[in-house]
Design an enzyme around this catalytic site. Sequence first.
Site, PDB file in Angstrom:
ATOM      1  N   GLU A  72      -2.947  -4.703  -3.227  1.00 59.33           N
ATOM      2  CA  GLU A  72      -3.314  -5.736  -4.106  1.00 59.33           C
ATOM      3  C   GLU A  72      -3.721  -5.041  -5.443  1.00 59.33           C
ATOM      4  O   GLU A  72      -3.188  -5.358  -6.412  1.00 59.33           O
ATOM      5  CB  GLU A  72      -4.960  -6.139  -3.620  1.00 59.33           C
ATOM      6  CG  GLU A  72      -5.271  -6.672  -2.258  1.00 59.33           C
ATOM      7  CD  GLU A  72      -5.355  -5.785  -0.932  1.00 59.33           C
ATOM      8  OE1 GLU A  72      -4.874  -4.730  -0.947  1.00 59.33           O
ATOM      9  OE2 GLU A  72      -6.255  -6.180  -0.385  1.00 59.33           O
ATOM     10  N   ASN A  83       0.631  -1.156  -0.277  1.00 59.49           N
ATOM     11  CA  ASN A  83       0.043   0.180  -0.090  1.00 59.49           C
ATOM     12  C   ASN A  83       0.869   1.416  -0.138  1.00 59.49           C
ATOM     13  O   ASN A  83       1.914   1.314   0.628  1.00 59.49           O
ATOM     14  CB  ASN A  83      -0.903  -0.040   1.180  1.00 59.49           C
ATOM     15  CG  ASN A  83      -0.290  -0.160   2.561  1.00 59.49           C
ATOM     16  OD1 ASN A  83       0.623  -1.051   2.756  1.00 59.49           O
ATOM     17  ND2 ASN A  83      -0.725   0.504   3.559  1.00 59.49           N
ATOM     18  N   GLU A 110       0.225   5.151   0.625  1.00 60.52           N
ATOM     19  CA  GLU A 110      -0.774   6.404   1.056  1.00 60.52           C
ATOM     20  C   GLU A 110      -0.427   7.711   0.429  1.00 60.52           C
ATOM     21  O   GLU A 110       0.775   7.821   0.015  1.00 60.52           O
ATOM     22  CB  GLU A 110      -0.795   6.393   2.559  1.00 60.52           C
ATOM     23  CG  GLU A 110      -1.367   5.247   3.123  1.00 60.52           C
ATOM     24  CD  GLU A 110      -1.354   5.051   4.585  1.00 60.52           C
ATOM     25  OE1 GLU A 110      -1.939   4.292   5.167  1.00 60.52           O
ATOM     26  OE2 GLU A 110      -0.761   6.072   5.228  1.00 60.52           O
ATOM     27  N   CYS A 163     -10.440  -2.986  -4.820  1.00 61.18           N
ATOM     28  CA  CYS A 163      -9.593  -3.986  -5.034  1.00 61.18           C
ATOM     29  C   CYS A 163     -10.169  -5.514  -5.654  1.00 61.18           C
ATOM     30  O   CYS A 163      -9.948  -5.963  -6.402  1.00 61.18           O
ATOM     31  CB  CYS A 163      -8.650  -4.306  -3.877  1.00 61.18           C
ATOM     32  SG  CYS A 163      -7.267  -3.116  -3.402  1.00 61.18           S
ATOM     33  N   CYS A 176     -10.489  -4.198   0.183  1.00 61.44           N
ATOM     34  CA  CYS A 176     -11.466  -3.228  -0.058  1.00 61.44           C
ATOM     35  C   CYS A 176     -12.423  -3.694  -1.221  1.00 61.44           C
ATOM     36  O   CYS A 176     -11.916  -4.405  -2.294  1.00 61.44           O
ATOM     37  CB  CYS A 176     -10.867  -1.978  -0.067  1.00 61.44           C
ATOM     38  SG  CYS A 176     -10.034  -1.453  -1.413  1.00 61.44           S
TER      39      CYS A 176
END
Length: 125
Positions: A52, A39, A41, A88, A85
């Site tokens: 992902e 990830n 950010e 994804c 999520c």
Amino acid sequence: MIHYNEANEIKNNAYCPYSNFHVGCVLEMKDGTLIKGVNVENTAYGSTICAERNALLHSITQGFKQKAVKSITITSDSDEPTYPCGDCRQVMLELCDHNTVVYMCNRTGEKVKKRKVSDLIPTNF
């Protein structure tokens, strides 16, 4: 095949200064290649990218075609298995076979949930 160790190791590369929630993802391609993502950010939250999607988009960049993913392994800092999520899940549905296996692991790898992509978003379009 589950790739917990690789996902757990790569999650340390995550850029997550706001949530401090490290996520690692490893795709096993049908030819055996492993593609990793973390990830990343951003202050502009919508610009953040999940591990992902990072891995899936990287697979396309590397020349893999739609439905070339054999399995997806996800882990994070959580004590519970890490589920993708909705964004994804939709990208998984677009780029993976509906029967692609997704392994969702907790931070230690002791808790693992195994699902097919189609199980994660059953009422897809």
